[in-house]
Design a protein around this motif. Structure first.
Motif, PDB file in Angstrom:
ATOM      1  N   GLY A  55       0.806  -1.343  -0.117  1.00  0.00           N
ATOM      2  CA  GLY A  55      -0.031   0.100  -0.053  1.00  0.00           C
ATOM      3  C   GLY A  55       0.918   1.246  -0.113  1.00  0.00           C
ATOM      4  N   TYR A  56       1.932   1.278   0.067  1.00  0.00           N
ATOM      5  CA  TYR A  56       2.823   2.405  -0.035  1.00  0.00           C
ATOM      6  C   TYR A  56       3.396   2.768  -1.468  1.00  0.00           C
ATOM      7  CZ  TYR A  56       3.502   1.258   5.033  1.00  0.00           C
ATOM      8  OH  TYR A  56       3.248   1.164   6.140  1.00  0.00           O
ATOM      9  N   CYS A  70      17.245   5.216   2.129  1.00  0.00           N
ATOM     10  CA  CYS A  70      17.119   4.951   3.670  1.00  0.00           C
ATOM     11  C   CYS A  70      18.149   3.927   4.134  1.00  0.00           C
ATOM     12  CB  CYS A  70      15.714   4.049   3.624  1.00  0.00           C
ATOM     13  SG  CYS A  70      15.284   3.320   5.215  1.00  0.00           S
ATOM     14  N   VAL A  71      18.437   2.686   3.331  1.00  0.00           N
ATOM     15  CA  VAL A  71      19.537   1.876   3.618  1.00  0.00           C
ATOM     16  C   VAL A  71      20.681   2.426   4.067  1.00  0.00           C
ATOM     17  CG1 VAL A  71      20.469  -0.143   3.206  1.00  0.00           C
ATOM     18  CG2 VAL A  71      18.081  -0.048   2.886  1.00  0.00           C
ATOM     19  N   TYR A 117      11.191   2.243   7.302  1.00  0.00           N
ATOM     20  CA  TYR A 117      11.259   3.233   6.146  1.00  0.00           C
ATOM     21  C   TYR A 117      10.422   4.204   6.483  1.00  0.00           C
ATOM     22  CZ  TYR A 117      10.405   5.237   1.695  1.00  0.00           C
ATOM     23  OH  TYR A 117      10.500   6.124   0.691  1.00  0.00           O
ATOM     24  N   MET A 118       9.167   4.300   6.986  1.00  0.00           N
ATOM     25  CA  MET A 118       8.452   5.195   7.427  1.00  0.00           C
ATOM     26  C   MET A 118       8.944   6.046   8.624  1.00  0.00           C
ATOM     27  SD  MET A 118       6.095   5.055   5.230  1.00  0.00           S
ATOM     28  CE  MET A 118       5.187   6.482   5.918  1.00  0.00           C
ATOM     29  N   LEU A 176      11.904  11.081  10.048  1.00  0.00           N
ATOM     30  CA  LEU A 176      12.947  11.952  10.554  1.00  0.00           C
ATOM     31  C   LEU A 176      13.753  12.803   9.629  1.00  0.00           C
ATOM     32  CD1 LEU A 176      14.797   9.022  12.824  1.00  0.00           C
ATOM     33  CD2 LEU A 176      13.653  11.067  13.777  1.00  0.00           C
ATOM     34  N   ALA A 177      13.673  12.140   8.437  1.00  0.00           N
ATOM     35  CA  ALA A 177      14.386  13.037   7.319  1.00  0.00           C
ATOM     36  C   ALA A 177      13.544  14.528   7.204  1.00  0.00           C
ATOM     37  CB  ALA A 177      14.282  12.283   6.131  1.00  0.00           C
ATOM     38  N   ALA A 178      12.183  14.388   7.202  1.00  0.00           N
ATOM     39  CA  ALA A 178      11.206  15.462   7.047  1.00  0.00           C
ATOM     40  C   ALA A 178      11.428  16.350   8.153  1.00  0.00           C
ATOM     41  CB  ALA A 178       9.904  14.822   7.121  1.00  0.00           C
ATOM     42  N   TYR A 179      11.731  15.817   9.403  1.00  0.00           N
ATOM     43  CA  TYR A 179      12.125  16.900  10.549  1.00  0.00           C
ATOM     44  C   TYR A 179      13.523  17.425  10.436  1.00  0.00           C
ATOM     45  CZ  TYR A 179       8.193  14.838  13.468  1.00  0.00           C
ATOM     46  OH  TYR A 179       6.950  14.606  13.911  1.00  0.00           O
TER      47      TYR A 179
END
Length: 83
Positions: free
Chosen positions: A30-31, A42-43, A70-71, A76-79
């Motif tokens: 669903g992603y 991410c990895v 992953y989410m 964290l990347a958005a922050y």
């Protein structure tokens, strides 16, 4: 017997295929907008401090990546303002 360090350039097509496969798995869950590049970012983000991991660890990290991990990475990347 010590193994030689692997070269990313030599295996880039294989690694890209693994990341694309993992992204397809996430799309089935669903992603919808996950890409192979997103999986790689991410990895590989956790290798910034450690340096280049052994190949077996990289393969394991790609294939064992969970959607929740992953989410969390995206949040964290958005922050941090990375994405």
């Amino acid at each position: 017997m010590e193994s030689e360090p692997w070269k990313y350039e030599e295996l880039s097509d294989v690694i890209e295929a693994m990341c694309t496969s993992k992204a397809e798995e996430f799309r089935l869950l669903g992603y919808e907008y996950v890409t192979g590049k997103d999986i790689w970012e991410c990895v590989s983000s956790k290798y910034a401090k450690e340096g280049q991991p052994p190949l077996y660890k990289l393969v394991n990290d790609i294939y064992s990546l969970k959607a929740t991990t992953y989410m969390n990475y995206l949040m964290l990347a958005a922050y941090r303002g990375i994405t």
